[in-house]
Design a protein around this motif. Sequence first.
Motif: not given
Length: 505
Positions: A113, A137, A167, A170
């Motif tokens: 991040f 991803e 988001e 993750h």
Amino acid sequence: MNAVLSWFATNGGKIDSASVGFTEFDGAGRGAVALRDIPEGHVLFKIPRSLILSTTTSALPRRVGLEQWRARGMHRGWAGLILCVMWETANGAASRWAPYLESLPSTFDTPMFWSEEDLEELRGTSVVEKLGKADAEKDFSEKVLPLVQSRPDIFPPETIPSFYTLEVYHIMGSRILSRSFDVERDEEEGEADVGNTSSGSAMDVDEPHAPEQEDGEGSSEDGEAEDEDEDDSIVVSMVPLADMLNARYECENAKLFYEKDSLGMMSTKPIKTGEQIWNTYGDLPNAELLRRYGHVDLVPLNESTDASTSDPSANPSALGNPGDVVEIRADLVLSVLDLPPQSEAKTKERIDWWLEQGGDDVLILDSDHTIPPALISLIRLLQLDDADWAKTVEKDKPPKPKLDAESMGVVIRVLERRLGEYPTTVDTDIALLLQTTNTELSLNKKHALAVRIGEKRILERTLEDARARVVAAAVAASSGNGKKRKAGEELEAERNTRTKTQRKR
């Protein structure tokens, strides 16, 4: 915290509340503390298997259909478990794990991040290339999102923007990476073959009453299980309450053990009143601690000092992580050897053979400052003439790690090249650490400094030793003592002596 403990007890969890409490620790978040003196072998709490969250306990794979689950590749890697956690979270109070999921963090200090500017602080380390952000991803876009969009009966379209975004993916992946355990599959769950996430979770679970067993046994460092049969029996799982324990280098005093119907957190040594109860992450180097958990270990490098009572602010330059390592890629060795282009096919053949023989493409240099035998063997392999190469293949064994003068010269160039991959020197980093106050450096940059300094210290010390050995061997070879010992023989004798006397990690 009270909601989690109440949920835990209501669902069959048992905790010795007279011995164990949970509190916030400065700079370390929530953790467990001993409320009274705890003897070794004391069960602190027990978690029923029904409270473990995994692809075998969540209802999602069966709702999707096991055949479709596997057809979409959800049984491979971590995508399936991440989606299970996303789905359970989206179900809110209807989820069996609702109070537990609500207690989990939603922000992380891991490099996954970080901004590009902060990631630049990690240049030269192995952290960035191991983040796996692009792979994660890809899994999300090619496996998870198509499944979510294809089953509106399970994933209502109106919930997708809130619970099934990249988001969120993750965040859930980071929760699993930092808090999960390798748990042996329950025999009763074996019929529901939903597959297994790969190993490489935060912590593993030991057999009953076996506190001496090593952490991570049976799994390779990159998270791939070494044995397919064992891989089928291990499920990466979220284990409520157990994941609230913090960890620190060589401070472990509790560990999770298997029992018939539950998992038990047991003390592995006496714990005094007021002491923190520590689990273990396997005494990882700071690069891995930062990548997985968003923190680093800083303990006194002086072995006579008690690590458990150290104050990192006292003298930051004297602190570090004794478990730090430096990774040296095989392609770096190739670049140093600067082999002619016409030998590219031969070089590839040798590298492929090296890997087939069990050799690594990443060689590890640790705080013992000993040159890895595998590095010496690889260098000698790549320098063999055609005749010796043929003999080596016939013997079906890589060259012995004999450290002669020629090989030592290559080793020194490899270490110099590896050290040159960092944009700053260790002296520059230490000066920055000493000259700035706690408020002048962001947490990310402090962590990056700790990783860089630890790795550079290992490289510089190993390089100093290697150069000194070359000088000593040259002096011995040219001395008039009548022995006429060759420089290479001197190096080899010295290496053997170091190997016998090097301290255990």
